[in-house]
Motif scaffolding. Sequence first.
Motif, PDB file in Angstrom:
ATOM      1  N   LEU A 130       0.847  -1.191   0.000  1.00 29.11           N
ATOM      2  CA  LEU A 130       0.000   0.000   0.000  1.00 29.11           C
ATOM      3  C   LEU A 130       0.882   1.240   0.000  1.00 29.11           C
ATOM      4  CD1 LEU A 130      -2.618  -1.057   2.669  1.00 29.11           C
ATOM      5  CD2 LEU A 130      -3.151  -0.426   0.331  1.00 29.11           C
ATOM      6  N   ASP A 131       0.631   2.132  -0.913  1.00 30.46           N
ATOM      7  CA  ASP A 131       1.419   3.361  -0.895  1.00 30.46           C
ATOM      8  C   ASP A 131       0.907   4.277   0.216  1.00 30.46           C
ATOM      9  OD1 ASP A 131      -0.867   4.689  -1.854  1.00 30.46           O
ATOM     10  OD2 ASP A 131      -0.334   4.103  -3.889  1.00 30.46           O
ATOM     11  N   ALA A 135      -4.014   4.667  -1.932  1.00 33.43           N
ATOM     12  CA  ALA A 135      -4.833   4.559  -3.138  1.00 33.43           C
ATOM     13  C   ALA A 135      -5.194   3.109  -3.443  1.00 33.43           C
ATOM     14  CB  ALA A 135      -4.087   5.169  -4.327  1.00 33.43           C
ATOM     15  N   LEU A 136      -4.328   2.184  -3.006  1.00 38.50           N
ATOM     16  CA  LEU A 136      -4.554   0.782  -3.356  1.00 38.50           C
ATOM     17  C   LEU A 136      -5.531   0.087  -2.411  1.00 38.50           C
ATOM     18  CD1 LEU A 136      -0.872  -0.020  -4.178  1.00 38.50           C
ATOM     19  CD2 LEU A 136      -2.759  -0.276  -5.791  1.00 38.50           C
ATOM     20  N   LEU A 137      -5.865   0.757  -1.311  1.00 36.45           N
ATOM     21  CA  LEU A 137      -6.764   0.107  -0.359  1.00 36.45           C
ATOM     22  C   LEU A 137      -8.099  -0.228  -1.026  1.00 36.45           C
ATOM     23  CD1 LEU A 137      -7.131  -0.862   2.550  1.00 36.45           C
ATOM     24  CD2 LEU A 137      -7.898   1.428   3.164  1.00 36.45           C
ATOM     25  N   ASP A 138      -8.575   0.678  -1.883  1.00 42.10           N
ATOM     26  CA  ASP A 138      -9.841   0.415  -2.575  1.00 42.10           C
ATOM     27  C   ASP A 138      -9.721  -0.794  -3.504  1.00 42.10           C
ATOM     28  OD1 ASP A 138     -11.108   2.509  -1.338  1.00 42.10           O
ATOM     29  OD2 ASP A 138     -10.712   3.936  -2.964  1.00 42.10           O
ATOM     30  N   GLU A 139      -8.584  -0.875  -4.216  1.00 33.54           N
ATOM     31  CA  GLU A 139      -8.386  -2.026  -5.110  1.00 33.54           C
ATOM     32  C   GLU A 139      -8.421  -3.329  -4.317  1.00 33.54           C
ATOM     33  OE1 GLU A 139      -4.758  -2.103  -7.598  1.00 33.54           O
ATOM     34  OE2 GLU A 139      -4.676  -4.270  -7.272  1.00 33.54           O
ATOM     35  N   PHE A 140      -7.687  -3.344  -3.198  1.00 33.81           N
ATOM     36  CA  PHE A 140      -7.630  -4.577  -2.406  1.00 33.81           C
ATOM     37  C   PHE A 140      -8.999  -4.889  -1.795  1.00 33.81           C
ATOM     38  CE2 PHE A 140      -2.874  -3.623  -1.570  1.00 33.81           C
ATOM     39  CZ  PHE A 140      -2.544  -4.170  -2.795  1.00 33.81           C
ATOM     40  N   TYR A 141      -9.684  -3.849  -1.338  1.00 30.23           N
ATOM     41  CA  TYR A 141     -11.016  -4.056  -0.760  1.00 30.23           C
ATOM     42  C   TYR A 141     -11.945  -4.675  -1.803  1.00 30.23           C
ATOM     43  CZ  TYR A 141     -15.325  -3.146   1.782  1.00 30.23           C
ATOM     44  OH  TYR A 141     -16.528  -3.295   2.438  1.00 30.23           O
ATOM     45  N   VAL A 145     -10.346  -8.074   0.226  1.00 29.44           N
ATOM     46  CA  VAL A 145      -9.573  -7.954   1.473  1.00 29.44           C
ATOM     47  C   VAL A 145     -10.443  -7.320   2.563  1.00 29.44           C
ATOM     48  CG1 VAL A 145      -7.626  -6.790   2.582  1.00 29.44           C
ATOM     49  CG2 VAL A 145      -7.335  -7.856   0.324  1.00 29.44           C
ATOM     50  N   ARG A 146     -10.567  -8.007   3.696  1.00 35.44           N
ATOM     51  CA  ARG A 146     -11.403  -7.511   4.794  1.00 35.44           C
ATOM     52  C   ARG A 146     -10.644  -7.429   6.116  1.00 35.44           C
ATOM     53  NH1 ARG A 146     -13.719  -6.221   1.131  1.00 35.44           N
ATOM     54  NH2 ARG A 146     -15.900  -6.443   0.523  1.00 35.44           N
ATOM     55  N   LEU A 184      -4.865   3.065   9.653  1.00 33.63           N
ATOM     56  CA  LEU A 184      -5.858   2.561  10.608  1.00 33.63           C
ATOM     57  C   LEU A 184      -7.177   3.308  10.465  1.00 33.63           C
ATOM     58  CD1 LEU A 184      -4.015   1.891  13.980  1.00 33.63           C
ATOM     59  CD2 LEU A 184      -4.153   0.494  11.919  1.00 33.63           C
ATOM     60  N   ARG A 185      -7.102   4.624  10.301  1.00 34.47           N
ATOM     61  CA  ARG A 185      -8.342   5.401  10.155  1.00 34.47           C
ATOM     62  C   ARG A 185      -9.071   5.003   8.878  1.00 34.47           C
ATOM     63  NH1 ARG A 185      -4.890   9.747  12.151  1.00 34.47           N
ATOM     64  NH2 ARG A 185      -5.285   9.921  14.395  1.00 34.47           N
ATOM     65  N   ALA A 186      -8.299   4.771   7.817  1.00 35.19           N
ATOM     66  CA  ALA A 186      -8.926   4.342   6.552  1.00 35.19           C
ATOM     67  C   ALA A 186      -9.581   2.970   6.718  1.00 35.19           C
ATOM     68  CB  ALA A 186      -7.879   4.310   5.432  1.00 35.19           C
ATOM     69  N   CYS A 187      -8.924   2.077   7.449  1.00 36.05           N
ATOM     70  CA  CYS A 187      -9.503   0.748   7.702  1.00 36.05           C
ATOM     71  C   CYS A 187     -10.796   0.886   8.501  1.00 36.05           C
ATOM     72  CB  CYS A 187      -8.521  -0.146   8.451  1.00 36.05           C
ATOM     73  SG  CYS A 187      -7.178  -0.738   7.420  1.00 36.05           S
ATOM     74  N   ASN A 188     -10.802   1.752   9.505  1.00 37.86           N
ATOM     75  CA  ASN A 188     -12.033   1.990  10.272  1.00 37.86           C
ATOM     76  C   ASN A 188     -13.148   2.484   9.360  1.00 37.86           C
ATOM     77  OD1 ASN A 188     -10.816   3.170  13.551  1.00 37.86           O
ATOM     78  ND2 ASN A 188     -11.111   1.125  12.753  1.00 37.86           N
ATOM     79  N   ARG A 189     -12.812   3.423   8.476  1.00 40.92           N
ATOM     80  CA  ARG A 189     -13.844   3.977   7.579  1.00 40.92           C
ATOM     81  C   ARG A 189     -14.439   2.900   6.687  1.00 40.92           C
ATOM     82  NH1 ARG A 189     -10.463   8.413   7.041  1.00 40.92           N
ATOM     83  NH2 ARG A 189      -9.530   7.658   5.098  1.00 40.92           N
ATOM     84  N   LYS A 190     -13.568   2.022   6.182  1.00 45.47           N
ATOM     85  CA  LYS A 190     -14.050   0.975   5.271  1.00 45.47           C
ATOM     86  C   LYS A 190     -14.514  -0.267   6.026  1.00 45.47           C
ATOM     87  CE  LYS A 190     -12.205   0.584   1.073  1.00 45.47           C
ATOM     88  NZ  LYS A 190     -13.003   1.463   0.212  1.00 45.47           N
TER      89      LYS A 190
END
Length: 343
Positions: A130-131, A135-141, A145-146, A184-190
Amino acid sequence: MNNLHNPPVFDGHNDLLLNLWLHHDEHPADVFLQGPLKGHLDLPRARLGGFAGGLFAVFVPPADYAAQMKPAAAPHDPLGITRRQIAILHQIEASSAGQARVCRSAREIEQCMQQGVLAMVLHIEGAEALDDELALLDEFYDAGVRSIGPFWNLPNQFGVGISGGFPGSPDSGDGLTAAGKALLRACNRKRVMIDLSHMNEKAFWQTAEISDAPLVATHSNAHALCAQPRNLTDRQLAAIRDSDGLVGVNFGTAFLREDGKRDGNTPITEIVKHLDYLIATLGDDRVAFGSDFDGINVPDELGDVAGLPRLLHALAQAGYSPGLIEKLSWRNWLRVLKRTWGE
Ligand SMILES: [Zn+2]
């Protein structure tokens, strides 16, 4: 001993995808579906053991290890490795004729378990790929990826993992970086689960402060019984309890034994001892399995995934009620996944 009367097992951690990527990258799906695979886990043995599914880790090994184990894959490409291991799990699903599925919700896991379909959840262990902009979190999600552990034992852009040998403390200095906190905040949001299993002490407490999700360590044990730096101190266990989170017990002998040795000559009852301790600290609802199959040495008495009925038998021998065994086997995982991901 058969497992006809055993509950199905949903497990918090395995390294099957690393095994397939390292050793069977030509036909990974076929070797998994047909077996026998060298290692702890393939579909025929999963069926024998009553293994109904779990979290399947995408693991980017350290560059020197990868170069040594898989010279053809050099130069080191964390993003390429991550995408490839994700693709392998999807190949398994596609080739399985309905026998295995990549699950994105607790409801899908429950459906799979009812239908006897292997329930596979994608987890990333070490998010090097993940950069910093995520940006790649959406692709992996979108790929399923959970669950994410931001780092493994070595430092990366998100923070510092646990280093140091046995016996040792989980305190290995600096914790999360600014990018790690943003992840971590991005993971919480998603509503992606955050895995604390490889976090050092500082990162653990930073996560406890930042994250609004239950605290989950997918494959760690009690530090009071085995002083591996990767095991959890009583204070950490109390924080996991207070967040209504979960600990998945690791079957690795080095995480179980009082002497911290990798030694197959370790009775299954060593797993029961950790379960006893964790249940006493966390309660019946916050303990489950996190085998770490294909990532560690298990007791010879357990052997591999097909040996799970022997573990469940040992729990019954130790006086665990059928209801408690069912909670440890899958109900507690489903409970915490629903709390983390939503119903
Ligand atoms: Zn691990």
